[in-house]
Scaffold this active site. Structure first.
Site, PDB file in Angstrom:
ATOM      1  N   ASN A  15       9.327  13.793   5.898  1.00  0.00           N
ATOM      2  CA  ASN A  15       7.731  13.350   6.902  1.00  0.00           C
ATOM      3  C   ASN A  15       7.034  12.610   5.937  1.00  0.00           C
ATOM      4  O   ASN A  15       6.439  12.530   5.348  1.00  0.00           O
ATOM      5  CB  ASN A  15       7.340  14.710   6.570  1.00  0.00           C
ATOM      6  N   LYS A  17       4.212  11.807   7.441  1.00  0.00           N
ATOM      7  CA  LYS A  17       2.120  12.162   6.962  1.00  0.00           C
ATOM      8  C   LYS A  17       1.175  10.611   7.988  1.00  0.00           C
ATOM      9  O   LYS A  17       1.417  10.043   8.761  1.00  0.00           O
ATOM     10  CB  LYS A  17       1.865  12.343   5.529  1.00  0.00           C
ATOM     11  N   HIS A 101       2.330  22.547   9.705  1.00  0.00           N
ATOM     12  CA  HIS A 101       2.941  22.154   8.413  1.00  0.00           C
ATOM     13  C   HIS A 101       1.131  22.250   7.406  1.00  0.00           C
ATOM     14  O   HIS A 101       0.723  22.480   8.228  1.00  0.00           O
ATOM     15  CB  HIS A 101       3.121  20.634   8.363  1.00  0.00           C
ATOM     16  N   GLU A 103      -0.679  20.846   5.651  1.00  0.00           N
ATOM     17  CA  GLU A 103      -2.030  20.096   6.248  1.00  0.00           C
ATOM     18  C   GLU A 103      -2.800  20.375   7.065  1.00  0.00           C
ATOM     19  O   GLU A 103      -4.009  20.175   7.410  1.00  0.00           O
ATOM     20  CB  GLU A 103      -1.776  18.826   5.123  1.00  0.00           C
ATOM     21  N   GLU A 173       8.034  26.179   2.232  1.00  0.00           N
ATOM     22  CA  GLU A 173       6.740  24.391   1.209  1.00  0.00           C
ATOM     23  C   GLU A 173       5.911  25.371   0.934  1.00  0.00           C
ATOM     24  O   GLU A 173       4.663  25.618   1.756  1.00  0.00           O
ATOM     25  CB  GLU A 173       6.522  23.541   2.616  1.00  0.00           C
ATOM     26  N   GLY A 179       3.713  17.632  -2.840  1.00  0.00           N
ATOM     27  CA  GLY A 179       2.639  16.327  -2.760  1.00  0.00           C
ATOM     28  C   GLY A 179       1.976  16.383  -4.329  1.00  0.00           C
ATOM     29  O   GLY A 179       1.200  15.486  -5.098  1.00  0.00           O
ATOM     30  N   SER A 219       7.468  18.283  -3.388  1.00  0.00           N
ATOM     31  CA  SER A 219       8.211  17.096  -3.963  1.00  0.00           C
ATOM     32  C   SER A 219       9.772  17.511  -4.227  1.00  0.00           C
ATOM     33  O   SER A 219      10.177  17.777  -5.393  1.00  0.00           O
ATOM     34  CB  SER A 219       7.479  18.222  -5.606  1.00  0.00           C
TER      35      SER A 219
HETATM   36  C1  PEP Z   1       6.158  17.297   3.079  1.00  0.00           C
HETATM   37  O1  PEP Z   1       4.704  17.085   3.529  1.00  0.00           O
HETATM   38  O2  PEP Z   1       5.514  18.331   3.825  1.00  0.00           O
HETATM   39  C2  PEP Z   1       6.115  18.139   1.885  1.00  0.00           C
HETATM   40  C3  PEP Z   1       7.027  18.157   1.588  1.00  0.00           C
HETATM   41  O3  PEP Z   1       5.559  16.624   0.589  1.00  0.00           O
HETATM   42  P1  PEP Z   1       6.079  16.068  -0.018  1.00  0.00           P
HETATM   43  O4  PEP Z   1       7.302  15.891  -0.570  1.00  0.00           O
HETATM   44  O5  PEP Z   1       5.530  15.277  -0.938  1.00  0.00           O
HETATM   45  O6  PEP Z   1       5.415  17.323  -1.601  1.00  0.00           O
END
Ligand code: PEP
Length: 263
Positions: A15, A17, A101, A103, A173, A179, A219
Protein backbone atom coordinates in the site's frame (compact mmCIF):
# COMPACT_ATOMS: atom_id res chain seq x y z
CA UNK A 1 -7.67 -31.13 18.65
CA UNK A 2 -5.68 -31.40 15.44
CA UNK A 3 -6.61 -28.98 12.72
CA UNK A 4 -5.53 -29.44 9.13
CA UNK A 5 -4.87 -26.15 7.44
CA UNK A 6 -5.44 -25.55 3.77
CA UNK A 7 -2.23 -24.20 2.24
CA UNK A 8 -3.06 -21.04 0.33
CA UNK A 9 -0.53 -19.32 -1.88
CA UNK A 10 0.62 -16.29 0.12
CA UNK A 11 -0.16 -12.81 -1.09
CA UNK A 12 1.91 -9.73 -0.36
CA UNK A 13 0.26 -6.40 -1.11
CA UNK A 14 2.04 -3.05 -0.97
CA UNK A 15 0.00 0.00 0.00
CA UNK A 16 1.87 3.05 -1.28
CA UNK A 17 -0.56 5.40 0.48
CA UNK A 18 -0.08 9.05 -0.61
CA UNK A 19 3.55 8.62 -1.65
CA UNK A 20 5.48 8.75 -4.93
CA UNK A 21 5.47 11.10 -7.88
CA UNK A 22 5.28 9.47 -11.31
CA UNK A 23 9.05 9.45 -11.72
CA UNK A 24 9.58 7.91 -8.29
CA UNK A 25 6.82 5.36 -8.85
CA UNK A 26 8.20 4.20 -12.19
CA UNK A 27 11.65 3.77 -10.67
CA UNK A 28 10.27 1.81 -7.71
CA UNK A 29 8.30 -0.54 -9.96
CA UNK A 30 11.33 -1.14 -12.18
CA UNK A 31 13.44 -2.24 -9.21
CA UNK A 32 10.67 -4.40 -7.71
CA UNK A 33 10.14 -6.13 -11.08
CA UNK A 34 13.81 -6.99 -11.37
CA UNK A 35 13.90 -8.30 -7.79
CA UNK A 36 10.88 -10.59 -7.96
CA UNK A 37 10.92 -11.93 -11.50
CA UNK A 38 11.87 -15.44 -10.33
CA UNK A 39 9.32 -15.55 -7.48
CA UNK A 40 6.41 -17.85 -8.29
CA UNK A 41 5.34 -19.04 -4.84
CA UNK A 42 3.75 -15.76 -3.77
CA UNK A 43 1.14 -13.48 -5.32
CA UNK A 44 2.22 -9.85 -5.43
CA UNK A 45 0.02 -6.76 -5.55
CA UNK A 46 1.03 -3.11 -5.59
CA UNK A 47 -1.46 -0.38 -4.77
CA UNK A 48 -0.10 2.99 -5.91
CA UNK A 49 -2.09 6.22 -5.61
CA UNK A 50 -4.82 6.79 -8.24
CA UNK A 51 -2.56 9.26 -10.08
CA UNK A 52 -0.09 6.49 -10.98
CA UNK A 53 -2.41 3.64 -11.95
CA UNK A 54 -2.45 4.37 -15.68
CA UNK A 55 1.33 4.89 -15.77
CA UNK A 56 2.12 1.73 -13.83
CA UNK A 57 -0.42 -0.64 -15.41
CA UNK A 58 1.54 -1.18 -18.68
CA UNK A 59 4.79 -1.60 -16.72
CA UNK A 60 3.32 -4.72 -15.10
CA UNK A 61 2.57 -6.50 -18.41
CA UNK A 62 4.23 -9.90 -18.50
CA UNK A 63 5.06 -9.81 -14.77
CA UNK A 64 3.49 -11.63 -11.81
CA UNK A 65 2.70 -8.32 -10.14
CA UNK A 66 -0.96 -7.29 -10.07
CA UNK A 67 -2.30 -3.78 -9.76
CA UNK A 68 -4.58 -2.60 -6.98
CA UNK A 69 -6.13 0.66 -5.81
CA UNK A 70 -6.35 2.03 -2.28
CA UNK A 71 -10.00 3.04 -2.26
CA UNK A 72 -13.00 3.64 -4.51
CA UNK A 73 -16.56 4.91 -4.40
CA UNK A 74 -19.64 2.70 -4.70
CA UNK A 75 -21.22 4.00 -7.90
CA UNK A 76 -20.30 3.15 -11.48
CA UNK A 77 -20.42 6.81 -12.51
CA UNK A 78 -22.19 10.03 -11.59
CA UNK A 79 -21.96 13.45 -10.01
CA UNK A 80 -19.59 12.50 -7.18
CA UNK A 81 -16.84 15.09 -7.41
CA UNK A 82 -13.42 13.79 -6.51
CA UNK A 83 -14.41 10.12 -6.42
CA UNK A 84 -13.21 7.15 -8.48
CA UNK A 85 -15.53 4.33 -9.55
CA UNK A 86 -14.99 0.56 -9.71
CA UNK A 87 -15.48 0.74 -13.47
CA UNK A 88 -12.66 3.28 -13.72
CA UNK A 89 -10.37 1.05 -11.67
CA UNK A 90 -11.12 -1.91 -13.95
CA UNK A 91 -10.46 0.29 -16.94
CA UNK A 92 -7.01 1.12 -15.54
CA UNK A 93 -6.10 -2.53 -15.10
CA UNK A 94 -6.77 -2.94 -11.38
CA UNK A 95 -7.58 -6.41 -10.07
CA UNK A 96 -7.62 -5.54 -6.38
CA UNK A 97 -8.87 -2.68 -4.22
CA UNK A 98 -8.10 -1.99 -0.56
CA UNK A 99 -11.31 -1.08 1.29
CA UNK A 100 -11.92 0.16 4.82
CA UNK A 101 -8.29 0.93 5.61
CA UNK A 102 -8.03 2.39 9.13
CA UNK A 103 -6.79 5.69 7.66
CA UNK A 104 -10.01 5.90 5.61
CA UNK A 105 -12.03 5.16 8.74
CA UNK A 106 -10.05 7.60 10.91
CA UNK A 107 -9.54 10.60 8.59
CA UNK A 108 -12.44 10.29 6.16
CA UNK A 109 -15.18 8.97 8.43
CA UNK A 110 -15.76 5.70 6.59
CA UNK A 111 -18.26 3.50 8.38
CA UNK A 112 -18.79 -0.26 8.20
CA UNK A 113 -21.99 0.39 6.29
CA UNK A 114 -20.21 2.45 3.60
CA UNK A 115 -17.41 -0.11 3.44
CA UNK A 116 -20.04 -2.83 2.97
CA UNK A 117 -21.46 -0.95 -0.04
CA UNK A 118 -17.94 -0.60 -1.44
CA UNK A 119 -17.24 -4.32 -0.98
CA UNK A 120 -20.42 -5.21 -2.85
CA UNK A 121 -19.63 -2.71 -5.62
CA UNK A 122 -16.08 -4.05 -5.97
CA UNK A 123 -17.31 -7.64 -6.27
CA UNK A 124 -19.97 -6.59 -8.78
CA UNK A 125 -17.18 -5.21 -10.98
CA UNK A 126 -14.97 -8.29 -10.45
CA UNK A 127 -12.46 -6.41 -8.35
CA UNK A 128 -11.00 -8.37 -5.43
CA UNK A 129 -11.59 -6.37 -2.26
CA UNK A 130 -8.94 -6.41 0.45
CA UNK A 131 -11.18 -5.58 3.40
CA UNK A 132 -9.33 -4.10 6.37
CA UNK A 133 -10.33 -4.58 9.99
CA UNK A 134 -8.44 -3.88 13.19
CA UNK A 135 -8.74 -2.50 16.68
CA UNK A 136 -7.22 0.65 18.19
CA UNK A 137 -4.88 0.54 21.20
CA UNK A 138 -7.57 1.60 23.72
CA UNK A 139 -9.85 -1.12 22.31
CA UNK A 140 -7.12 -3.73 22.77
CA UNK A 141 -6.18 -2.47 26.22
CA UNK A 142 -9.77 -2.59 27.39
CA UNK A 143 -10.15 -6.18 26.19
CA UNK A 144 -12.41 -5.21 23.29
CA UNK A 145 -10.16 -6.15 20.35
CA UNK A 146 -12.12 -9.21 19.25
CA UNK A 147 -15.47 -7.50 19.74
CA UNK A 148 -14.32 -4.57 17.57
CA UNK A 149 -12.98 -6.77 14.80
CA UNK A 150 -16.15 -8.87 14.87
CA UNK A 151 -18.37 -5.78 14.48
CA UNK A 152 -16.20 -4.46 11.64
CA UNK A 153 -16.09 -7.78 9.79
CA UNK A 154 -19.82 -8.42 10.21
CA UNK A 155 -20.65 -4.86 9.15
CA UNK A 156 -18.32 -4.73 6.16
CA UNK A 157 -19.26 -8.19 4.92
CA UNK A 158 -23.02 -8.06 5.55
CA UNK A 159 -25.31 -9.59 2.95
CA UNK A 160 -22.63 -11.39 0.93
CA UNK A 161 -23.27 -14.81 -0.55
CA UNK A 162 -20.91 -17.73 0.13
CA UNK A 163 -19.75 -17.36 -3.46
CA UNK A 164 -18.84 -13.71 -2.84
CA UNK A 165 -16.93 -14.62 0.33
CA UNK A 166 -14.74 -16.89 -1.76
CA UNK A 167 -13.61 -13.92 -3.82
CA UNK A 168 -12.50 -11.53 -1.11
CA UNK A 169 -9.46 -11.03 1.07
CA UNK A 170 -9.49 -9.83 4.66
CA UNK A 171 -6.60 -7.85 6.14
CA UNK A 172 -6.22 -7.75 9.92
CA UNK A 173 -4.44 -4.50 10.68
CA UNK A 174 -4.29 -3.53 14.34
CA UNK A 175 -4.38 0.27 14.20
CA UNK A 176 -1.73 0.54 16.92
CA UNK A 177 0.71 -1.35 14.70
CA UNK A 178 0.25 0.69 11.52
CA UNK A 179 3.22 2.89 10.78
CA UNK A 180 4.31 2.77 14.41
CA UNK A 181 7.07 0.17 14.22
CA UNK A 182 5.10 -1.94 16.74
CA UNK A 183 4.04 -5.30 15.38
CA UNK A 184 1.52 -7.65 16.88
CA UNK A 185 3.39 -10.66 18.22
CA UNK A 186 3.03 -13.77 16.08
CA UNK A 187 0.77 -15.19 18.78
CA UNK A 188 -1.47 -12.08 18.87
CA UNK A 189 -1.72 -12.13 15.07
CA UNK A 190 -2.58 -15.85 14.98
CA UNK A 191 -5.20 -15.49 17.72
CA UNK A 192 -7.01 -12.73 15.82
CA UNK A 193 -6.66 -14.43 12.43
CA UNK A 194 -8.14 -17.61 13.86
CA UNK A 195 -10.99 -15.57 15.32
CA UNK A 196 -11.62 -13.90 11.96
CA UNK A 197 -11.60 -17.25 10.18
CA UNK A 198 -14.14 -18.58 12.66
CA UNK A 199 -16.35 -15.53 11.97
CA UNK A 200 -16.02 -16.14 8.24
CA UNK A 201 -16.93 -19.81 8.76
CA UNK A 202 -20.13 -18.80 10.54
CA UNK A 203 -21.12 -16.80 7.50
CA UNK A 204 -19.70 -18.72 4.57
CA UNK A 205 -19.17 -22.24 5.92
CA UNK A 206 -15.95 -23.87 7.12
CA UNK A 207 -14.79 -25.06 3.73
CA UNK A 208 -14.92 -21.63 2.10
CA UNK A 209 -13.55 -19.87 5.20
CA UNK A 210 -10.51 -22.17 5.16
CA UNK A 211 -9.67 -20.87 1.68
CA UNK A 212 -10.11 -17.14 2.33
CA UNK A 213 -6.83 -15.28 2.53
CA UNK A 214 -6.38 -13.34 5.75
CA UNK A 215 -3.44 -10.93 5.53
CA UNK A 216 -1.65 -9.36 8.47
CA UNK A 217 -0.77 -5.67 8.30
CA UNK A 218 1.08 -3.42 10.73
CA UNK A 219 4.78 -2.61 10.53
CA UNK A 220 5.65 -5.71 8.50
CA UNK A 221 9.36 -5.70 7.66
CA UNK A 222 11.90 -8.14 6.22
CA UNK A 223 12.91 -8.99 9.80
CA UNK A 224 9.47 -10.07 10.99
CA UNK A 225 7.80 -11.54 7.87
CA UNK A 226 8.85 -15.15 8.42
CA UNK A 227 7.60 -15.22 12.03
CA UNK A 228 4.26 -13.77 10.94
CA UNK A 229 3.94 -16.13 7.96
CA UNK A 230 4.70 -19.13 10.16
CA UNK A 231 1.30 -18.67 11.81
CA UNK A 232 -1.22 -21.11 10.37
CA UNK A 233 -4.02 -18.59 9.79
CA UNK A 234 -1.81 -15.91 8.24
CA UNK A 235 -1.89 -16.03 4.45
CA UNK A 236 0.15 -12.99 3.56
CA UNK A 237 0.70 -9.36 4.44
CA UNK A 238 -0.49 -5.87 3.65
CA UNK A 239 2.62 -3.73 3.79
CA UNK A 240 2.72 0.05 4.11
CA UNK A 241 6.00 1.81 4.93
CA UNK A 242 8.27 -1.09 3.95
CA UNK A 243 6.82 -1.30 0.42
CA UNK A 244 8.06 2.18 -0.43
CA UNK A 245 11.64 0.94 -0.67
CA UNK A 246 12.18 -1.70 -3.34
CA UNK A 247 14.75 -3.65 -1.35
CA UNK A 248 12.59 -4.13 1.74
CA UNK A 249 9.50 -5.00 -0.31
CA UNK A 250 11.47 -7.57 -2.32
CA UNK A 251 12.86 -9.12 0.86
CA UNK A 252 9.38 -9.36 2.37
CA UNK A 253 8.11 -11.11 -0.78
CA UNK A 254 11.03 -13.53 -0.74
CA UNK A 255 10.47 -14.20 2.97
CA UNK A 256 6.76 -14.94 2.61
CA UNK A 257 7.07 -18.70 2.29
CA UNK A 258 4.34 -20.94 3.59
CA UNK A 259 4.79 -24.51 4.69
CA UNK A 260 2.22 -27.30 4.94
CA UNK A 261 0.90 -27.17 8.47
CA UNK A 262 -0.94 -29.47 10.79
CA UNK A 263 -1.52 -27.97 14.21
C1 PEP B 1 -0.85 -0.14 5.99
O1 PEP B 1 -0.85 1.03 5.66
O2 PEP B 1 -1.74 -0.88 5.60
C2 PEP B 1 0.24 -0.62 6.85
C3 PEP B 1 0.17 -1.83 7.32
O3 PEP B 1 1.27 0.26 7.09
P1 PEP B 1 2.68 -0.09 7.80
O4 PEP B 1 3.20 -1.35 7.16
O5 PEP B 1 3.53 1.09 7.54
O6 PEP B 1 2.40 -0.29 9.25
Amino acid sequence: MTRKYVVIKPLIAGNWKMYKTSQEGVKLVGTIKAGVHSVDDCDIVICPPFTLLSTINPLLDGTRIALGAQNMYVEKEGAFTGEISPLMLKDLGCRYVILGHSERRQYFGETDSLINKKVIAALTFSLIPIVCVGETLPERESGKAKETVKAQAEGALAGLSAEQFEKLIVAYEPVWAIGTGKTASSGEAQEMHEWIRALLAERAGKEIAAKIRILYGGSVKPENISGIMAQPDVNGALVGGACLKAESFIQIIRGAKKKELTC
